[in-house]
Design an enzyme around this catalytic site. Structure first.
Site, PDB file in Angstrom:
ATOM      1  N   GLU A 121      13.034  -2.668   7.626  1.00  7.90           N
ATOM      2  CA  GLU A 121      13.442  -3.354   6.394  1.00  7.90           C
ATOM      3  C   GLU A 121      14.460  -4.445   6.703  1.00  7.90           C
ATOM      4  O   GLU A 121      14.428  -5.530   6.101  1.00  7.90           O
ATOM      5  CB  GLU A 121      14.005  -2.362   5.386  1.00  7.90           C
ATOM      6  CG  GLU A 121      14.284  -2.993   4.026  1.00  7.90           C
ATOM      7  CD  GLU A 121      14.728  -2.007   2.959  1.00  7.90           C
ATOM      8  OE1 GLU A 121      14.818  -2.425   1.779  1.00  7.90           O
ATOM      9  OE2 GLU A 121      14.996  -0.838   3.287  1.00  7.90           O
ATOM     10  N   HIS A 174      15.547  -0.282   0.202  1.00  9.36           N
ATOM     11  CA  HIS A 174      14.880   1.019   0.196  1.00  9.36           C
ATOM     12  C   HIS A 174      15.731   1.994   1.008  1.00  9.36           C
ATOM     13  O   HIS A 174      15.943   3.127   0.586  1.00  9.36           O
ATOM     14  CB  HIS A 174      13.470   0.893   0.751  1.00  9.36           C
ATOM     15  CG  HIS A 174      12.642   2.126   0.593  1.00  9.36           C
ATOM     16  ND1 HIS A 174      12.413   2.715  -0.639  1.00  9.36           N
ATOM     17  CD2 HIS A 174      12.003   2.906   1.497  1.00  9.36           C
ATOM     18  CE1 HIS A 174      11.661   3.787  -0.482  1.00  9.36           C
ATOM     19  NE2 HIS A 174      11.401   3.929   0.809  1.00  9.36           N
ATOM     20  N   PHE A 177       5.041   5.672   1.715  1.00  8.71           N
ATOM     21  CA  PHE A 177       3.949   6.182   2.543  1.00  8.71           C
ATOM     22  C   PHE A 177       2.630   5.598   2.026  1.00  8.71           C
ATOM     23  O   PHE A 177       2.417   5.484   0.814  1.00  8.71           O
ATOM     24  CB  PHE A 177       3.877   7.708   2.478  1.00  8.71           C
ATOM     25  CG  PHE A 177       4.969   8.412   3.251  1.00  8.71           C
ATOM     26  CD1 PHE A 177       5.849   7.727   4.068  1.00  8.71           C
ATOM     27  CD2 PHE A 177       5.103   9.794   3.155  1.00  8.71           C
ATOM     28  CE1 PHE A 177       6.836   8.390   4.778  1.00  8.71           C
ATOM     29  CE2 PHE A 177       6.085  10.469   3.862  1.00  8.71           C
ATOM     30  CZ  PHE A 177       6.955   9.762   4.678  1.00  8.71           C
ATOM     31  N   CYS A 213       6.714   6.476  -2.598  1.00  7.80           N
ATOM     32  CA  CYS A 213       8.101   6.108  -2.879  1.00  7.80           C
ATOM     33  C   CYS A 213       8.248   4.724  -3.494  1.00  7.80           C
ATOM     34  O   CYS A 213       9.369   4.289  -3.771  1.00  7.80           O
ATOM     35  CB  CYS A 213       8.917   6.202  -1.592  1.00  7.80           C
ATOM     36  SG  CYS A 213       8.692   7.771  -0.741  1.00  7.80           S
ATOM     37  N   LYS A 236      20.714   5.347  -1.792  1.00  7.91           N
ATOM     38  CA  LYS A 236      20.194   6.642  -1.353  1.00  7.91           C
ATOM     39  C   LYS A 236      21.239   7.404  -0.544  1.00  7.91           C
ATOM     40  O   LYS A 236      21.094   8.615  -0.334  1.00  7.91           O
ATOM     41  CB  LYS A 236      18.914   6.465  -0.540  1.00  7.91           C
ATOM     42  CG  LYS A 236      17.696   6.063  -1.369  1.00  7.91           C
ATOM     43  CD  LYS A 236      16.447   6.029  -0.518  1.00  7.91           C
ATOM     44  CE  LYS A 236      15.213   5.655  -1.335  1.00  7.91           C
ATOM     45  NZ  LYS A 236      15.206   4.224  -1.739  1.00  7.91           N
ATOM     46  N   HIS A 257      16.798  10.619  -1.503  1.00  7.01           N
ATOM     47  CA  HIS A 257      15.561   9.880  -1.777  1.00  7.01           C
ATOM     48  C   HIS A 257      14.811  10.563  -2.920  1.00  7.01           C
ATOM     49  O   HIS A 257      14.261  11.648  -2.753  1.00  7.01           O
ATOM     50  CB  HIS A 257      14.698   9.837  -0.525  1.00  7.01           C
ATOM     51  CG  HIS A 257      13.562   8.872  -0.611  1.00  7.01           C
ATOM     52  ND1 HIS A 257      13.110   8.332  -1.793  1.00  7.01           N
ATOM     53  CD2 HIS A 257      12.779   8.325   0.368  1.00  7.01           C
ATOM     54  CE1 HIS A 257      12.098   7.528  -1.554  1.00  7.01           C
ATOM     55  NE2 HIS A 257      11.889   7.500  -0.241  1.00  7.01           N
TER      56      HIS A 257
END
Length: 413
Positions: free
Chosen positions: A314, A303, A399, A164, A335, A340
């Protein structure tokens, strides 16, 4: 070595909110939610039934039928976005040096839909009967390759695959290529189309996706009731240019890219490092790269995936970097509207950040209802607002522990 200045001169996008960059940005300004029931396959019997899909995309509007047939959906999105970015920039390759023009476009999963379809075909007809276009239409780098073929760009052409964070890496890597003298212009961004039974099932099994049935309570970053992310799809391509190269052709400029940071948590396959130090270091690196004090940043496009771990960690990372200034920062997640978009997320969010600077507008985190003390920042709840902005950051965390941050500055001419 001279550090040259790099600007954004063209934007193109295909997103769950619109089939162009202006349509997508207009929807963001209006707080539109692009999430709905999955339409690309029948999810009956599955736990997850919602996604943020691209609506009304007709490949033949951008490609001939033979071209479209030989491209995966993720590549079709990318080529369409690149066409728009070049047209938006008024870029004429005849007036440039093709070997000084590059392409860096990410995809996290590539043509998974192609793989699923060809696997079914092989089982039914025999493995030697799969399509000869299976491999070249499905591999992740083919979006970048097809953009280069269509545009005639003959410089560096590559595909960062970093889950991502890939879209942010693509923009950051393009920035460095130009800043450090290896290119004059780079088409960069990300693309993804992985709303498939296997992908949705895989993310569901690892408990990453929201199983909400209500689109307004599915992708809810920073909300205490968040329960996972919503799969999105689409593409965004930005044209980055060296400043004097852009000025010589009187190009319009959206924003300036001034800093980039990339790190790795080196901690876990899917979970971020609990103290947020990897994400914090990426933001700090971007600030140092641009020579910009933390207090000068007015907005962060987070994010913000709507997972319990990501949003809280975050938030901690932002506090670690910005200290008391974190209380004065606007930190929203688009998002909440796009879902996403995986490998395309960082690119489309870089575009939204550039347009936020240009318009002096803070995108909202929509459908935010229940505050979480672990995410106690100004998340621009529910309704966007105007603000005077000079610098903004766009974050991506992926990830594998990948972290990326880019720092943009409002363009004043």
């Amino acid at each position: 070595m001279e550090r040259r200045r790099v600007v954004i001169t063209g934007l193109g996008a295909v997103t769950p909110l619109g089939l162009t960059a202006p349509e997508s940005w207009r929807a963001v300004r209006e707080g539109v939610c692009g999430i709905g029931p999955i339409a690309q396959f029948d999810p009956a019997g599955m736990k997850v039934t919602l996604a943020a899909e691209v609506k009304g995309f007709v490949p033949e509007k951008y490609l001939s039928k033979p071209e479209a047939k030989r491209m995966g959906r993720f590549t079709q999105f990318a080529v369409a976005s690149a066409q728009e970015a070049l047209a938006d920039a008024g870029f004429d390759l005849a007036a440039a040096r093709p070997d000084r023009c590059g392409v860096i476009v990410s995809s996290g999963i590539g043509g998974l839909a192609v793989t699923e379809a060809e696997h079914d075909r092989g089982l039914a007809r025999g493995w030697d009967r799969v399509s000869p276009f299976f491999i070249p239409s499905g591999i992740c780098n083919m979006a970048a390759g097809q953009i280069a073929i269509a545009s005639g760009f003959r410089g560096m052409c590559t595909c960062p695959v970093a889950a991502c964070t890939g879209g942010t890496n693509a923009v950051g890597d393009a920035f460095r290529q130009i800043r450090d003298g290896y290119a004059e212009a780079v088409l960069c961004g990300g693309t993804e189309s992985a709303v498939t039974p296997l992908a949705v099932g895989g993310f569901t099994s690892m408990k990453a996706l929201s199983q909400a049935a209500d689109p307004s309570r599915a992708s809810i970053p920073f909300d205490r009731e968040r329960s996972g992310f919503v799969m999105g799809e689409g593409a965004c391509v930005l044209l980055l240019e060296e400043l004097e190269h852009a000025r010589r052709r009187s190009a319009k400029i959206y924003a300036e890219v001034v800093g980039y940071g990339a790190t790795c948590d080196a901690y876990h396959m899917t979970a971020p490092r609990p103290d947020g130090s990897g994400g914090a270091k990426a933001m700090a690196m971007a600030l140092a790269d641009g020579g910009v004090p933390a207090e000068a940043v007015g907005y962060i496009n987070a994010h913000g995936t709507s997972t319990h771990l990501n949003d809280a960690i975050e938030t901690a990372a932002i506090k670690a970097v910005f200290g008391e200034h974190a209380r004065r920062l606007a930190v929203s997640s688009t998002k909440s509207m796009t879902g996403h978009m995986l490998g395309a997320a960082g690119a489309v969010e870089a575009m939204f950040t550039a347009l936020a600077l240009q318009d002096g507008f803070l995108p909202a985190t929509i459908n935010y209802h229940v505050p979480d003390e672990a995410c106690d920042l100004d998340v621009v709840p529910n309704v966007g607002r105007t603000a005077a902005l000079e610098y903004a950051i766009s974050n991506s965390l992926g990830f594998g522990g990948h972290n990326g941050s880019i720092l943009l500055r409002r363009w004043e001419g």
